[in-house]
Design an enzyme around this catalytic site. Structure first.
Site, mmCIF file in Angstrom:
data_model
loop_
_atom_site.group_PDB
_atom_site.id
_atom_site.type_symbol
_atom_site.label_atom_id
_atom_site.label_comp_id
_atom_site.label_asym_id
_atom_site.label_seq_id
_atom_site.Cartn_x
_atom_site.Cartn_y
_atom_site.Cartn_z
ATOM 1 N N ASN A 22 0.806 -1.231 0.000
ATOM 2 C CA ASN A 22 0.000 0.000 0.000
ATOM 3 C C ASN A 22 0.835 1.275 0.000
ATOM 4 O O ASN A 22 0.330 2.347 -0.331
ATOM 5 C CB ASN A 22 -0.999 -0.009 1.156
ATOM 6 C CG ASN A 22 -2.165 -0.920 0.861
ATOM 7 O OD1 ASN A 22 -2.973 -0.641 -0.022
ATOM 8 N ND2 ASN A 22 -2.234 -2.053 1.551
ATOM 9 N N SER A 100 2.767 -7.159 2.586
ATOM 10 C CA SER A 100 1.548 -6.422 2.912
ATOM 11 C C SER A 100 0.865 -7.012 4.137
ATOM 12 O O SER A 100 0.947 -8.212 4.393
ATOM 13 C CB SER A 100 0.584 -6.451 1.716
ATOM 14 O OG SER A 100 -0.432 -5.486 1.896
ATOM 15 N N PRO A 102 -2.292 -8.193 5.969
ATOM 16 C CA PRO A 102 -3.687 -8.567 5.696
ATOM 17 C C PRO A 102 -4.652 -7.803 6.607
ATOM 18 O O PRO A 102 -4.412 -7.668 7.800
ATOM 19 C CB PRO A 102 -3.721 -10.070 5.998
ATOM 20 C CG PRO A 102 -2.397 -10.470 6.504
ATOM 21 C CD PRO A 102 -1.466 -9.318 6.418
ATOM 22 N N GLU A 205 14.771 1.179 13.401
ATOM 23 C CA GLU A 205 14.375 2.213 12.431
ATOM 24 C C GLU A 205 14.399 3.581 13.106
ATOM 25 O O GLU A 205 14.546 4.611 12.451
ATOM 26 C CB GLU A 205 12.975 1.872 11.892
ATOM 27 C CG GLU A 205 12.534 2.703 10.706
ATOM 28 C CD GLU A 205 11.161 2.315 10.169
ATOM 29 O OE1 GLU A 205 10.553 1.329 10.674
ATOM 30 O OE2 GLU A 205 10.689 2.995 9.242
HETATM 31 C C1 ZJS Z 1 6.764 6.493 8.166
HETATM 32 C C2 ZJS Z 1 7.858 6.013 7.317
HETATM 33 C C3 ZJS Z 1 9.089 6.818 7.257
HETATM 34 C C4 ZJS Z 1 7.645 4.879 6.632
HETATM 35 C C5 ZJS Z 1 8.692 3.987 6.155
HETATM 36 N N1 ZJS Z 1 8.966 3.007 7.098
HETATM 37 C C6 ZJS Z 1 8.098 2.056 7.515
HETATM 38 N N2 ZJS Z 1 8.343 1.559 8.747
HETATM 39 C C7 ZJS Z 1 7.537 0.623 9.270
HETATM 40 N N3 ZJS Z 1 6.442 0.161 8.655
HETATM 41 C C8 ZJS Z 1 6.160 0.637 7.432
HETATM 42 C C9 ZJS Z 1 6.972 1.598 6.792
HETATM 43 N N4 ZJS Z 1 6.435 1.851 5.595
HETATM 44 C C10 ZJS Z 1 5.330 1.062 5.487
HETATM 45 N N5 ZJS Z 1 5.143 0.350 6.601
HETATM 46 C C11 ZJS Z 1 4.049 -0.607 6.920
HETATM 47 O O1 ZJS Z 1 3.379 -0.930 5.714
HETATM 48 C C12 ZJS Z 1 1.994 -0.589 5.796
HETATM 49 C C13 ZJS Z 1 1.485 -0.154 4.454
HETATM 50 O O2 ZJS Z 1 1.505 -1.231 3.540
HETATM 51 P P1 ZJS Z 1 0.493 -2.489 3.642
HETATM 52 O O3 ZJS Z 1 -0.854 -2.001 4.041
HETATM 53 O O4 ZJS Z 1 1.067 -3.429 4.647
HETATM 54 O O5 ZJS Z 1 0.488 -3.047 2.230
HETATM 55 C C14 ZJS Z 1 1.962 0.494 6.865
HETATM 56 O O6 ZJS Z 1 0.695 0.581 7.454
HETATM 57 C C15 ZJS Z 1 3.036 0.022 7.845
HETATM 58 O O7 ZJS Z 1 2.531 -0.975 8.691
#
Ligand code: ZJS
Ligand code: ZN
Length: 348
Positions: A22, A100, A102, A205
């Site tokens: 996402n 991703s 779920p 992180e």
């Molecule tokens: C805020 C920032 C600098 C983001 C980059 N660093 C990240 N650190 C931890 N989890 C992440 C990051 N980027 C995306 N995600 C995870 O990926 C999700 C989005 O993709 P999905 O819905 O899992 O498909 C977010 O809700 C989060 O849980």
């Protein structure tokens, strides 16, 4: 795209190992989902961080909430996943591990199971359509949701690992690093490892996670996302670095994400340099190409221009990423052959 990327980086065959579905949705796809849901009053500029812009970590995580509001049905997920895979392929990515979390949405009938099934369907459809990329899936645990959900996610991931013809290969631990503690997730991660799922964990992180990182490194994970604050110069420690090196755990490094999310003050201060100088396996990745308005070619070019890498250095970097994939050995051999075959064309 924000600026032109040289043709070399576009043509360079690449491996993408750290891409959140996402977070990877392009402007074009976001516009399509927005037009399906005008009542939400969401505008495209709420879902991407443009050139020169930065956000606090907190603001970045708000962006995911907006995207999740937009992408909330099987139909949406199928479109988003298909578009993301095709975009990576068009950028020269030959092997992609998508991850991703779920989700379930009562109002659209989406369940965690159908969520995973839909991502798998998109991967299969792209294969049938002849898109030139191999894709695998990592099921993600959002650390905010705690022990029970983590365990439930591992069970689902295991089920799909056994039934997806090898498409589900592992587990990701992600989500807002300032929320929750890894110790609550350790039993679930251990169980995942025991059943043969590969583990990629977001570790260090943000600063102040040394204790958690130390604990989770004992698993050990198969790859580390970011690892921004592992080394002593930034408040980590030599013993953390030693653990990572001893186990030879590859790092997934995402330059633009870290600079725009402000955990790293500038490109030249990115920890890529620290690990690259050590000769430690480091894989350049995008993290969230949609949210951070980037692509993998651009990330390679940024690393090269910031740290003075030659085209030959960059080639080695993309080639070495093959050894860090979670798919089994026959895929590794296939990709290595592809790199050999493509080299004359890329260096023409
Ligand atoms: C805020 C920032 C600098 C983001 C980059 N660093 C990240 N650190 C931890 N989890 C992440 C990051 N980027 C995306 N995600 C995870 O990926 C999700 C989005 O993709 P999905 O819905 O899992 O498909 C977010 O809700 C989060 O849980
Ligand atoms: Zn990430």
């Amino acid at each position: 795209m924000e600026s032109e990327t040289d043709i070399f980086y576009k043509e360079l065959p690449k491996v993408e190992l750290h891409a959140h579905l996402n977070g990877s949705v392009s402007v074009q796809t976001i516009e399509k989902v927005i037009s399906r849901k005008p009542h939400l009053n969401i505008e495209q500029n709420m879902t991407a961080i443009g050139k020169g812009q930065r956000r606090t970590l907190d603001e970045c995580f708000q962006v995911f909430k907006v995207i999740h509001q937009l992408v909330d049905s099987e139909e949406d997920i199928l479109m988003v996943a298909t578009d993301v895979i095709k975009e990576f392929a068009a950028d020269g990515v030959k092997y992609l591990e998508l991850r991703s979390t779920p989700r379930e949405e009562t109002k659209t009938g989406l369940t965690k199971k159908s969520y995973i099934e839909t991502v798998i369907k998109a991967i299969q459809q792209c294969k049938i359509d002849g898109v030139d990329i191999d894709v695998r899936f990592l099921v993600a645990i959002d650390r905010r949701n705690g022990t029970e959900v983590a365990m439930e996610t591992v069970k689902l991931a295991e089920e799909f690992m056994l039934s997806s013809d090898g498409l589900v290969v592992g587990l990701d631990l992600s989500g807002d690093p300032t929320v929750g503690h890894g110790k609550d997730l350790l039993p679930a991660l251990q169980k995942a490892k025991n059943c043969g799922l590969k583990l990629s964990l977001h570790l260090s992180e943000v600063p102040t996670q040394q204790e958690e990182t130390d604990l989770l490194l004992n698993l050990p994970p198969d790859r580390i996302g970011h690892g921004t604050f592992l080394h002593p110069e930034v408040g980590g420690s030599q013993s953390l670095v030693d653990k990572v090196r001893k186990n030879n755990i590859p790092l997934e490094l995402c330059l633009t994400s870290n600079v725009k999310g402000q955990t790293v003050p500038s490109y030249s201060k990115h920890h890529f340099n620290y690990w690259y100088q050590l000769g430690h396996p480091s894989v350049i990745c995008t993290d969230d190409k949609g949210v951070f308005s980037t692509d993998l070619s651009q990330e390679y070019q940024l690393a090269a221009s910031t740290f003075g890498l030659s085209h030959e250095d960059v080639w080695k970097l993309s080639q070495q990423a093959i050894d860090c994939i979670f798919a089994p050995d026959d895929m590794i051999q296939q990709l290595k052959q592809k790199w050999v075959d493509m080299k004359p064309q890329v260096f023409k």
